[in-house]
Design a protein around this motif. Structure first.
Motif, PDB file in Angstrom:
ATOM      1  N   GLY A 295      44.408  45.071  35.353  1.00 47.26           N
ATOM      2  CA  GLY A 295      44.150  44.859  35.556  1.00 47.26           C
ATOM      3  C   GLY A 295      43.061  42.972  35.159  1.00 47.26           C
ATOM      4  N   PRO A 296      41.946  42.786  34.109  1.00 41.09           N
ATOM      5  CA  PRO A 296      41.657  41.774  33.892  1.00 41.09           C
ATOM      6  C   PRO A 296      42.715  41.069  32.944  1.00 41.09           C
ATOM      7  N   ASP A 297      43.502  42.308  31.653  1.00 40.01           N
ATOM      8  CA  ASP A 297      44.251  41.447  30.652  1.00 40.01           C
ATOM      9  C   ASP A 297      45.248  41.078  31.121  1.00 40.01           C
ATOM     10  N   VAL A 298      45.780  40.248  32.253  1.00 43.42           N
ATOM     11  CA  VAL A 298      47.084  39.746  32.670  1.00 43.42           C
ATOM     12  C   VAL A 298      46.182  38.135  34.291  1.00 43.42           C
ATOM     13  N   GLU A 299      46.278  37.747  33.845  1.00 46.26           N
ATOM     14  CA  GLU A 299      45.889  36.227  35.140  1.00 46.26           C
ATOM     15  C   GLU A 299      47.149  35.870  35.859  1.00 46.26           C
ATOM     16  N   VAL A 300      47.201  35.691  37.261  1.00 44.30           N
ATOM     17  CA  VAL A 300      48.567  34.912  37.818  1.00 44.30           C
ATOM     18  C   VAL A 300      47.904  33.798  37.923  1.00 44.30           C
ATOM     19  N   LEU A 301      48.553  32.517  37.253  1.00 44.69           N
ATOM     20  CA  LEU A 301      48.801  30.839  37.373  1.00 44.69           C
ATOM     21  C   LEU A 301      49.276  30.276  38.293  1.00 44.69           C
ATOM     22  N   ALA A 302      50.660  30.755  38.468  1.00 45.67           N
ATOM     23  CA  ALA A 302      51.350  30.520  39.730  1.00 45.67           C
ATOM     24  C   ALA A 302      52.321  30.588  40.141  1.00 45.67           C
ATOM     25  N   PRO A 303      52.772  31.700  41.468  1.00 37.34           N
ATOM     26  CA  PRO A 303      52.579  30.137  41.827  1.00 37.34           C
ATOM     27  C   PRO A 303      51.347  30.866  43.313  1.00 37.34           C
ATOM     28  N   ALA A 304      50.198  29.482  44.236  1.00 39.70           N
ATOM     29  CA  ALA A 304      48.767  29.881  44.519  1.00 39.70           C
ATOM     30  C   ALA A 304      48.831  31.202  45.245  1.00 39.70           C
ATOM     31  N   GLU A 305      49.691  31.110  46.167  1.00 40.26           N
ATOM     32  CA  GLU A 305      49.894  31.984  46.973  1.00 40.26           C
ATOM     33  C   GLU A 305      49.600  32.785  46.233  1.00 40.26           C
ATOM     34  N   LEU A 306      50.432  33.655  45.342  1.00 44.32           N
ATOM     35  CA  LEU A 306      50.206  34.919  44.678  1.00 44.32           C
ATOM     36  C   LEU A 306      48.737  34.931  44.223  1.00 44.32           C
ATOM     37  N   ARG A 307      48.449  33.722  43.442  1.00 42.89           N
ATOM     38  CA  ARG A 307      46.960  33.770  42.402  1.00 42.89           C
ATOM     39  C   ARG A 307      46.190  34.552  43.346  1.00 42.89           C
ATOM     40  N   GLU A 308      46.062  33.889  44.678  1.00 45.42           N
ATOM     41  CA  GLU A 308      44.908  34.105  46.025  1.00 45.42           C
ATOM     42  C   GLU A 308      45.357  35.609  46.508  1.00 45.42           C
ATOM     43  N   LEU A 309      46.488  35.643  46.007  1.00 47.54           N
ATOM     44  CA  LEU A 309      47.048  37.759  46.887  1.00 47.54           C
ATOM     45  C   LEU A 309      46.199  38.526  45.647  1.00 47.54           C
ATOM     46  N   MET A 310      46.212  38.068  44.196  1.00 38.91           N
ATOM     47  CA  MET A 310      45.649  38.757  43.618  1.00 38.91           C
ATOM     48  C   MET A 310      43.831  38.664  43.871  1.00 38.91           C
ATOM     49  N   ARG A 311      44.150  37.765  43.851  1.00 36.01           N
ATOM     50  CA  ARG A 311      42.053  37.305  43.751  1.00 36.01           C
ATOM     51  C   ARG A 311      41.922  38.808  44.694  1.00 36.01           C
ATOM     52  N   ARG A 312      42.408  38.215  45.950  1.00 37.47           N
ATOM     53  CA  ARG A 312      41.731  39.412  47.070  1.00 37.47           C
ATOM     54  C   ARG A 312      41.835  40.895  47.132  1.00 37.47           C
ATOM     55  N   THR A 313      42.595  40.421  45.949  1.00 41.24           N
ATOM     56  CA  THR A 313      43.394  42.248  46.221  1.00 41.24           C
ATOM     57  C   THR A 313      41.475  42.684  44.822  1.00 41.24           C
ATOM     58  N   ALA A 314      41.524  41.855  44.049  1.00 39.28           N
ATOM     59  CA  ALA A 314      40.232  41.992  42.886  1.00 39.28           C
ATOM     60  C   ALA A 314      39.236  42.620  43.639  1.00 39.28           C
ATOM     61  N   GLU A 315      38.896  41.191  44.561  1.00 41.20           N
ATOM     62  CA  GLU A 315      37.611  41.155  45.341  1.00 41.20           C
ATOM     63  C   GLU A 315      37.588  42.924  46.350  1.00 41.20           C
ATOM     64  N   GLU A 316      38.502  43.479  47.372  1.00 43.16           N
ATOM     65  CA  GLU A 316      38.243  43.889  47.972  1.00 43.16           C
ATOM     66  C   GLU A 316      37.976  45.581  46.510  1.00 43.16           C
ATOM     67  N   THR A 317      39.111  45.322  45.854  1.00 43.77           N
ATOM     68  CA  THR A 317      39.033  46.459  44.497  1.00 43.77           C
ATOM     69  C   THR A 317      37.161  46.379  44.776  1.00 43.77           C
ATOM     70  N   LEU A 318      36.388  45.812  44.094  1.00 47.63           N
ATOM     71  CA  LEU A 318      35.648  45.406  43.649  1.00 47.63           C
ATOM     72  C   LEU A 318      34.413  45.819  45.204  1.00 47.63           C
ATOM     73  N   ARG A 319      34.794  45.895  46.274  1.00 47.18           N
ATOM     74  CA  ARG A 319      33.810  46.492  47.418  1.00 47.18           C
ATOM     75  C   ARG A 319      33.420  47.699  47.398  1.00 47.18           C
ATOM     76  N   ARG A 320      35.495  48.072  47.071  1.00 44.00           N
ATOM     77  CA  ARG A 320      35.424  49.575  47.105  1.00 44.00           C
ATOM     78  C   ARG A 320      34.295  50.576  46.047  1.00 44.00           C
ATOM     79  N   TYR A 321      34.286  49.950  44.966  1.00 40.79           N
ATOM     80  CA  TYR A 321      33.508  50.688  43.620  1.00 40.79           C
ATOM     81  C   TYR A 321      32.827  50.108  44.249  1.00 40.79           C
ATOM     82  N   SER A 322      32.221  49.342  44.714  1.00 37.27           N
ATOM     83  CA  SER A 322      30.686  48.473  44.990  1.00 37.27           C
ATOM     84  C   SER A 322      29.902  49.932  45.978  1.00 37.27           C
ATOM     85  N   GLY A 323      30.335  50.312  46.806  1.00 35.73           N
ATOM     86  CA  GLY A 323      29.985  51.001  47.502  1.00 35.73           C
ATOM     87  C   GLY A 323      29.614  52.178  47.000  1.00 35.73           C
TER      88      GLY A 323
END
Length: 323
Positions: A295-323
């Motif tokens: 979860g939030p205890d790890v942050e990907v710094l590089a490469p940028a494509e992997l960081r973007e993938l992790m960001r999208r995953t977090a956003e999708e997870t948040l949308r899933r639980y927001s409903g």
């Protein structure tokens, strides 16, 4: 030291038959000149050892000669009771055999060695499988093991890592227990390979036998195969990752490669206890799943494509639980 080496040379010849000077030198990690001197010393002491010359030559003992002198030290005798795994023997149907062998060994030991072995059994227990992982007991392990013992060919239906089903005709050369997983090292039509037995969905033990490759060493093969597999798997490059204190304490869950990366690449922790490491990766998808557990205890710094993938995953997870 030399007496121990002479005994080791004698036992090598007794258990393996004819050996060249180079083979003995490699096994005992000494020079060939030392082997020559040791062979002369054995012969002078009455051991019936002789040499055959030529390309297929080597040293060997006279047929029928055996020594009952094993020369076990107290530490060596005690170590024998750490070498075997009861669970491993049980998977192969050898559990009672292992118990009986250890009992006979204890009975044959001098008092000092018997006392040390008993102390080892009282105070050390080897539980090989990792936490939360049950050891595999594949349904076809007995059939494969029997073919290994009897040198019989196998016809198997095998499920590859990507789910592809293939048929293979194999000559099984040996079994390996890696962690909790059983593998059979076998020669196919073109080369020797290792197969995970839990992926064998069907097996036929054929009546015909095969000859083992001359000089084949199971331990050497497995070491080389494991190294090649690891280099093949982690071909996705590296990821730079910030890891928080809670994730560091559970980093072992990612396995030995990640643990080594933490140990070898982590810099000093910052004021909040976070460290930055360089992590070898297989694919972005593997990293997404592996690091997602923290979860939030790890942050990907590089490469940028992997960081973007992790960001999208977090956003999708948040949308899933927001409903």
């Amino acid at each position: 030291m030399r007496a121990s080496r002479l005994l080791s040379t004698l036992l090598l010849l007794q258990t393996r038959g004819r050996l060249t000077a180079q083979q003995i030198a490699d096994e005992l990690e000494v020079s060939i000149r030392t082997v020559y001197r040791d062979i002369e010393a054995l012969s002078a002491s009455g051991v019936p050892v002789y040499a055959d010359r030529g390309p297929a030559g080597g040293y060997q003992l006279v047929d029928g000669y055996r020594t009952t002198l094993t020369g076990l030290t107290t530490d060596e005798a005690a170590a024998l009771f750490l070498a075997g795994s009861g669970a491993t023997a049980g998977h192969l149907g050898l559990g009672p055999t292992l118990d009986a062998a250890q009992l006979k060994l204890l009975a044959a030991m001098p008092l000092e060695q018997r006392t040390m072995a008993a102390r080892i059994q009282e105070r050390v227990h080897v539980d090989a499988p990792g936490w939360f992982r049950d050891p595999e007991a594949p349904p076809h392990l007995d059939a494969v093991a029997g073919a290994v013992w009897d040198q019989r060919r196998l016809r198997v239906s095998y499920r590859k890592w990507d789910g592809t089903q293939v048929e293979r005709s194999l000559e099984p050369l040996g079994l390996v227990l890696k962690g909790t997983a059983w593998y059979v090292v076998a020669r196919g039509r073109e080369r020797v390979n290792a197969y995970r037995i839990s992926r064998v969905d069907a097996v036929d033990v054929l009546p015909e036998r095969f000859e083992r490759p001359e000089g084949f060493d199971l331990r050497d093969y497995w070491t080389g195969w494991s190294d090649r597999l690891q280099r093949t798997l982690y071909r996705g490059g590296d990821a730079t990752v910030r890891v928080g204190p809670r994730a560091v304490s559970m980093w072992w869950m990612l396995g030995p490669v990640a643990e080594r990366a933490l140990r070898e690449t982590a810099g000093p922790p910052d004021a909040d206890g976070w460290v930055e490491i360089v992590l070898p990766i297989e694919t972005f998808e593997h990293v997404r799943v592996d690091l997602g557990r923290f979860g939030p205890d790890v942050e990907v710094l590089a490469p940028a494509e992997l960081r973007e993938l992790m960001r999208r995953t977090a956003e999708e997870t948040l949308r899933r639980y927001s409903g």
